[in-house]
Design an enzyme around this catalytic site. Structure first.
Site, short mmCIF file in Angstrom:
data_model
loop_
_atom_site.label_atom_id
_atom_site.label_comp_id
_atom_site.label_asym_id
_atom_site.label_seq_id
_atom_site.Cartn_x
_atom_site.Cartn_y
_atom_site.Cartn_z
N SER A 347 0.84 -1.21 0.00
CA SER A 347 0.00 0.00 0.00
C SER A 347 0.87 1.26 0.00
O SER A 347 0.59 2.22 -0.72
CB SER A 347 -0.88 0.04 1.25
OG SER A 347 -1.79 -1.01 1.22
N ASP A 645 -6.65 -8.08 4.65
CA ASP A 645 -5.89 -8.92 3.72
C ASP A 645 -5.32 -10.18 4.38
O ASP A 645 -4.76 -11.03 3.70
CB ASP A 645 -4.73 -8.11 3.12
CG ASP A 645 -5.24 -7.04 2.16
OD1 ASP A 645 -6.37 -7.19 1.64
OD2 ASP A 645 -4.51 -6.06 1.93
N ARG A 676 -12.49 -14.64 -1.41
CA ARG A 676 -11.59 -15.32 -0.46
C ARG A 676 -12.33 -16.18 0.56
O ARG A 676 -11.73 -17.04 1.18
CB ARG A 676 -10.69 -14.29 0.24
CG ARG A 676 -9.62 -13.79 -0.70
CD ARG A 676 -8.65 -12.83 -0.04
NE ARG A 676 -7.59 -12.51 -1.00
CZ ARG A 676 -6.82 -11.42 -0.92
NH1 ARG A 676 -6.99 -10.56 0.07
NH2 ARG A 676 -5.88 -11.21 -1.81
C1 S3P Z 1 -5.58 -1.38 0.12
C2 S3P Z 1 -6.79 -1.42 0.75
C3 S3P Z 1 -7.54 -2.67 0.98
C4 S3P Z 1 -6.67 -3.90 0.77
C5 S3P Z 1 -5.80 -3.80 -0.44
C6 S3P Z 1 -4.90 -2.58 -0.35
C7 S3P Z 1 -4.93 -0.06 -0.05
O1 S3P Z 1 -8.61 -2.72 0.06
O2 S3P Z 1 -7.47 -5.06 0.69
O3 S3P Z 1 -4.99 -4.96 -0.55
O4 S3P Z 1 -3.73 -0.03 -0.34
O5 S3P Z 1 -5.61 0.95 0.10
P1 S3P Z 1 -10.02 -2.04 0.47
O6 S3P Z 1 -9.69 -0.69 0.87
O7 S3P Z 1 -10.87 -2.02 -0.76
O8 S3P Z 1 -10.57 -2.90 1.54
#
Ligand code: S3P
Length: 785
Positions: A347, A645, A676
């Site tokens: 992220s 995640d 998942r």
């Molecule tokens: C992420 C937010 C999450 C996560 C993804 C990365 C991000 O998704 O599942 O792997 O970097 O903002 P969501 O915000 O849609 O839950």
């Protein structure tokens, strides 16, 4: 077998089952590589009741008859063409007009029906149409110009291969004058020999091919000529190494053929050459000026684009999941031990590229995750004109272009498998003056995009999710067409999603007024933190986060911490296995990401944090985790977004726990890289775990047992009995599913095989190597499909 090969097989079966051939008699004119290969493919696939050919080279005809490829053949069209319902012209472009004249004669003589289908395989198309017009006066209803993009090093009848067209593209020009039947039968023919049919207008075809094929051939011939004409040419050739050899390989092709093509496609080639000249001059000038940044920009962009184009066309992630060729074959092991560094946070890596590009000044990034997802973001910003040096061992130098410095990409921006890239970029792009298109691989193209498109529209964006059901490709209209900026919005998120929140906050940077996002639960806050670190004011008031448009970002240094989502696999590995102790260094412990630690601790895992410090606005710590006897729990719903995640691997932990674990409020798991909940349940059941899927979660009956829970004399926790059987698991193109089941092998009775593990590279390159380093036994088999 690929879909295309299956399709090919099915076509063939249908034709054979019907005991009908597609054509009564096919006449191939020209038995060179392409003509003879197509004849062979037609023969082998039973596509025509009779096959005849015309070629001036009598031995080829004789041999083809003797080999029973042809029913008959001749040097003269009129000898054999009678009764044909398909004519394939496979002669050099310049000879096509004369062939059309012979065909017209055969029609006038009543040997051929006037609606007989006529096609060709030439590399240029406009001149074929011009030639047909010149000969016939108007275009025959059966004329379907075509160009198979296939070839081989060798030429001639003997080089033929029935499979030459399998998995290759063929471009057909659907002329308004052509009958529907002729077009449909042409498509069937090409699909039956394994090709993928694309349609294109003739002039577009010629312009594209001028750039992609004709220009490179011309340049190859030209470079050899340039070297050969030097006085010291012997030395030149003697020392010419790989670069020269690779660049000029295609100058070994037939000069006559290329001579003809260069004239046949004269105007398109001349304009491609002019454009080439401009680019060459730019490079020349940059070298003279010693303009290192601009030169690096071009070279870096070109290198990445070279790789990127192939993937974009194939619509697959950088690692090709369509072939699903790699598997993990995992032998059960009992213990993990050691101190390891986990790759950078996905992220934060995404956001470092985005904000670094939009900042003024230079941003140095260290610890960047060189996984496919973050690389897709990097490529997108390169496509929009940002110079980014690296990645080199996790180091990047981003030459920020400022809030208004992005340029339109010349091609659709390809996001690969990455939902974060697509959703966050939509927010940025909705505010840009230019139009953009965002595409992704098959998996990303199924994920919901209306969740960002709808609120962006409420801010005044013009954005269409052009896929089947609110899915990619996304088409975004530039502000210069709309004539006014986005408007700030007060938006209540329907789900606790950091991606939607970040998308809207980013759009808010260019919006008039203030954008406020209210979230139902806390979600990861890396966007907010990094905006602040880059000097952009962000206000957080309880669950409400606000930015006001019109500010600027100032570049700086970003140290990306290790990804806790990747660390989670090894945390669970140590927790469920016997006598394990693992230290994971400098892992990000941002409180919006530590749900996995909280949940594992509730399950009585033994986790210790040390060396807590801050890097680049994010808290980090060394995480030590030891074996423990886990217990099943009801997972508190407020922790769900904080561990969103990590659930796949937490399900593995729950399977090893004593008693039942219940997850609720986690519907979002169904729209990740795979569903998942369903996919993990399927895999767990394969390995003998009793679990029940619910609408928004999963109930797992853990197999950890009480009597095994006592510490042994050595002080070790005695959790060694297997809870999983062995078996074969499919990852469903989902990296986290693949890695979770790899962890399960620590408590498996026999071997576990996981298919389709290429996607692991999207978030955790080097996972198997690291796992083996701490005592697991993963063999990567890349040739099992
Ligand atoms: C992420 C937010 C999450 C996560 C993804 C990365 C991000 O998704 O599942 O792997 O970097 O903002 P969501 O915000 O849609 O839950």
């Amino acid at each position: 077998m690929s879909n295309q090969q299956k399709h090919h097989q099915n076509n063939k079966k249908t034709l054979l089952n019907n005991q009908l051939s597609l054509f009564r008699q096919v006449c191939v004119i020209g038995l060179g590589l392409i003509g003879a290969s197509l004849a062979q493919a037609i023969k082998d696939n039973g596509l025509s009741a009779r096959l005849v050919a015309v070629d001036r080279h009598a031995p080829s005809i004789a041999e083809a008859i003797q080999q029973q490829l042809l029913d008959t053949g001749s040097a003269r069209l009129s000898d054999v063409v009678g009764g044909s319902d398909l004519i394939i012209i496979a002669v050099p472009v310049q000879a096509v007009q004369a062939v059309f004249a012979d065909i017209k004669q055969a029609m006038d003589d009543g040997q051929l029906a006037t609606d007989c289908i006529i096609t060709d395989v030439c590399s240029t198309k406009v001149n074929i149409i011009d030639a047909a017009n010149a000969v016939f006066g108007s275009l025959p209803v059966g004329l379907v110009p075509a160009h198979p993009i296939a070839g081989a090093e060798n030429s001639g009848y003997h080089a033929r291969r029935a499979n030459l067209f399998v998995n290759h593209s063929v471009i057909i020009c659907e002329l308004p004058t052509t009958s529907d039947v002729a077009i449909a039968k042409q498509r069937l023919l090409w699909e039956a020999v394994g090709a993928t049919v694309m349609t294109m207008a003739a002039d577009h075809h010629d312009a594209i091919l001028a750039h992609t094929s004709h220009l490179p051939h011309l340049l190859a011939f030209n470079l050899v000529e340039q070297l050969a004409s030097h006085d010291d040419n012997l030395d030149m050739f003697r020392y010419a190494a790989g670069g020269f050899r690779d660049f000029t390989r295609i100058a070994a092709s037939d000069p006559k053929m290329w001579h003809d093509i260069f004239f046949a496609n004269q105007s398109a080639i001349v304009s491609a050459l002019d454009e080439y000249g401009v680019y060459l001059q730019t490079m020349r000038q940059l070298i003279i000026d010693k303009d290192s940044t601009a030169l690096m920009g071009i070279l870096g962009r070109a290198q990445a684009a070279r790789r990127h184009f192939g993937h974009m066309l194939a619509s697959t992630p950088y690692t090709d999941t369509s072939t699903m060729s790699a598997s993990y074959i995992i032998t059960p092991s009992n213990t993990v031990y050691g101190t390891i560094a986990i790759p950078g946070d996905k992220s934060i890596s995404h956001r470092s590229i985005m904000l670094g590009s939009l900042a003024t000044g230079i941003t140095h990034v260290t610890g960047f995750l060189e996984g496919e997802d973050a690389l897709a973001t990097l490529q997108a910003f390169r496509d929009m004109g940002v110079t980014i040096e690296g990645p080199d061992n996790g180091k990047l130098t981003i030459h920020g272009v400022g809030m208004n410095g992005l340029k339109p990409s010349k091609t659709p921006l390809y996001m690969g498998n990455s939902g974060t890239s697509m959703r966050l970029l939509s927010g940025i792009l909705a505010a840009q003056p230019f139009d953009s298109v965002l595409t992704g691989d098959t998996s990303l193209s199924k994920r919901p995009m209306e969740r960002v498109a709808a609120p962006l529209r409420a801010m005044g964006a013009v954005i269409q999710s052009t896929g089947h059901s609110g899915t990619a490709p996304l088409s975004i209209t530039g502000r210069d067409k709309i004539g006014k900026p986005l408007q700030g919005i007060d938006y209540e998120l329907p789900v606790a999603s950091a991606q939607i929140k970040s998308c809207l906050l980013l759009a808010g940077l260019w919006s008039e007024g203030t954008t406020t996002i209210a979230q139902p639960e806390v979600s990861r806050d890396h966007t907010e933190r990094m905006l602040s670190a880059f000097g952009y004011p962000v206000t957080v008031d309880g669950n409400r986060i606000s930015v006001t448009g019109g500010g600027t970002l100032t570049g700086g240094d970003i140290a990306v911490p290790a990804d806790i989502s990747s660390a989670a696999f090894f945390m669970v590995a140590a927790a469920i296995s016997q006598g394990s102790e693992l230290t994971l260094t400098q892992v990000g412990i941002n409180p919006t990401r530590t749900g996995v630690i909280d949940i594992l601790r509730l399950m009585q895992a033994d986790i210790t944090l040390s060396n807590e410090t801050h890097v680049g606005g994010e808290p980090v710590a060394d995480i030590m985790i030891r074996s423990s006897n886990l217990v099943g729990i009801e997972i508190p719903e407020h922790l769900v977004p904080l561990a969103i995640d990590e659930f796949p691997v937490l399900f593995i932990a729950a399977s090893c726990a004593q008693g039942r674990t219940v997850l609720t409020g986690a519907k979002e798991l169904r729209v990740k890289e795979s569903d998942r909940i369903a996919v993990m349940a399927e895999g767990l059941q394969t390995l003998g775990i009793d679990c029940t899927v619910t609408d928004d979660g999963l109930i797992i009956e853990g197999k950890g047992s009480e009597d095994k829970g006592v510490a042994s004399e050595s002080g070790d926790i005695n959790n060694s009995h297997p809870v999983f059987g062995g078996g074969q698991i499919t990852s469903h193109h989902d990296h986290r599913i693949a890695m979770s089941f790899a962890v399960a092998s620590l408590r498996a009775s026999t071997q576990i095989t996981i298919e389709g593990v290429e996607t692991v590279n999207t978030s955790f390159p080097g996972f198997a190597e690291l796992a083996n380093q701490i005592g697991m036994s993963i063999q990567v088999d890349s040739a099992s499909a």
